[in-house]
Design a protein around this motif. Structure first.
Motif, PDB file in Angstrom:
ATOM      1  N   GLN A   1     -16.262   6.578 -11.648  1.00  0.00           N
ATOM      2  CA  GLN A   1     -16.894   7.320 -10.591  1.00  0.00           C
ATOM      3  C   GLN A   1     -16.116   7.105  -9.269  1.00  0.00           C
ATOM      4  O   GLN A   1     -15.960   7.687  -8.426  1.00  0.00           O
ATOM      5  CB  GLN A   1     -18.416   7.126 -10.376  1.00  0.00           C
ATOM      6  N   SER A   2     -15.808   5.390  -9.054  1.00  0.00           N
ATOM      7  CA  SER A   2     -15.188   5.264  -7.905  1.00  0.00           C
ATOM      8  C   SER A   2     -13.711   5.165  -8.319  1.00  0.00           C
ATOM      9  O   SER A   2     -13.497   3.941  -9.241  1.00  0.00           O
ATOM     10  CB  SER A   2     -15.921   3.986  -7.283  1.00  0.00           C
ATOM     11  N   TYR A   3     -12.819   5.813  -7.692  1.00  0.00           N
ATOM     12  CA  TYR A   3     -11.502   5.718  -8.469  1.00  0.00           C
ATOM     13  C   TYR A   3     -10.367   5.321  -7.238  1.00  0.00           C
ATOM     14  O   TYR A   3     -10.519   6.329  -6.206  1.00  0.00           O
ATOM     15  CB  TYR A   3     -11.087   7.235  -8.919  1.00  0.00           C
ATOM     16  N   SER A   4      -9.682   4.238  -7.330  1.00  0.00           N
ATOM     17  CA  SER A   4      -8.547   4.126  -6.381  1.00  0.00           C
ATOM     18  C   SER A   4      -7.355   4.110  -6.887  1.00  0.00           C
ATOM     19  O   SER A   4      -6.960   3.951  -8.040  1.00  0.00           O
ATOM     20  CB  SER A   4      -8.820   2.537  -6.102  1.00  0.00           C
ATOM     21  N   PHE A   5      -6.408   4.589  -6.046  1.00  0.00           N
ATOM     22  CA  PHE A   5      -4.982   4.894  -6.404  1.00  0.00           C
ATOM     23  C   PHE A   5      -4.054   4.718  -5.226  1.00  0.00           C
ATOM     24  O   PHE A   5      -4.512   5.015  -3.948  1.00  0.00           O
ATOM     25  CB  PHE A   5      -4.919   6.179  -7.245  1.00  0.00           C
TER      26      PHE A   5
END
Length: 292
Positions: A112-116
């Protein structure tokens, strides 16, 4: 304010009137040269344009969409400086669960929490599924000794369930109730489960019949009536009538006197064998009875 690139005005910013001290320009493309100029307008008159300012964008746009739209809320989108880390968050709405993030048709994360690290204009879609509610069906027997119940448990909403109340020996099924409301008079009851439910299978003790048998002693001394089958607890009356030349003495059971009344009343609580005893009129003989 006037903003353009390669002489082509940016949509929405061609002679745009700015009422504050700053303006956010949207719809720009990363790594593209733009120029802008500003005029001051006062009392209906405009000043000469400012010197042309040239800038090159180093921000990219991150667009977030939800599928379906009602599936949840998203945060983290907007204009972001290129080559920086960004975190997007998807929060499911009531009745939905998060599935994954996709870029186009390609899944990129199941978190649900996506970092990129963002390097270009990007559109991400948070995908959600509608959740099928799970409901609990609790079953009890009343009294507990009256029987057993089957069919309870946890089920998806809309599941067709069947419950059964099975009476123990000496009991019989009465009905299914929920609270004080009678739901069904059938021991086997089927329905579609659409909410949490608490059902009670009610039992009662089966009616017990007892056999009462009466006889005369001697058989030519008189008659004894009242033999038959009686429901447990019911009132029973047996009657003894002496024949001519005889008189009634008493009722005995297994050699014990139970009554000296020719009309003997009692409640049926067990099987009984009663003897009406008679003797000849004026006889000096006696019937020996034992009392506990």
């Amino acid at each position: 304010v006037f903003v353009a690139s390669n002489g082509i005005p940016v949509t929405g910013f061609n002679n745009r009137l700015v009422t504050g001290t700053s303006e956010t320009v949207t719809g720009l493309t990363y790594n593209t040269q733009y120029y802008y100029l500003v005029k001051v307008k006062k009392n209906g008159l405009s000043s000469f344009p400012s010197a042309t300012k040239n800038v090159k964008t180093d921000y990219v746009e991150l667009k977030l969409t939800a599928s379906p739209v009602a599936g949840g809320t998203l945060t983290g989108g907007g204009w972001i400086k290129r080559n920086t880390s960004v975190t997007v968050n998807a929060t499911p709405a009531a009745g939905y669960e998060f599935v994954n993030w996709t870029k186009g048709t390609t899944p990129v994360s199941t978190s649900q929490s996506y970092s990129f690290n963002i390097t270009e204009n990007t559109t991400l879609t948070a995908n959600f599924n509608a959740v099928v509610p799970v409901y609990t069906l609790n079953l009890t027997a009343d009294p507990v000794a009256g029987g057993t119940v089957t069919g309870g448990g946890s089920f998806n909403s809309g599941t067709w369930v069947t419950v059964e109340g099975i009476p123990n020996q000496g009991y019989e099924f009465v009905n299914w109730t929920e609270g004080k409301t009678i739901i069904s008079n059938n021991a086997v009851y089927s329905f579609s489960l659409g909410k949490n439910r608490n059902l009670t299978a009610n039992f009662k003790q089966s009616a017990v019949n007892y056999t009462i048998s009466v006889s005369a002693n001697p058989t030519n001394g008189g008659s004894a009536v009242g033999s038959g089958s009686y429901v447990s607890g019911s009132s029973v009356t047996v009657n003894a009538s002496a024949y001519k030349g005889y008189e009634f003495i008493n009722w005995t059971e297994r050699g014990r006197e139970v009554s000296q009344l020719a009309s003997y009343k009692f409640n049926a609580v067990s099987n009984r064998s009663l003897i009406a005893n008679f003797q000849t009129t004026g006889s000096t003989s006696f019937v020996l009875s034992l009392k506990a």
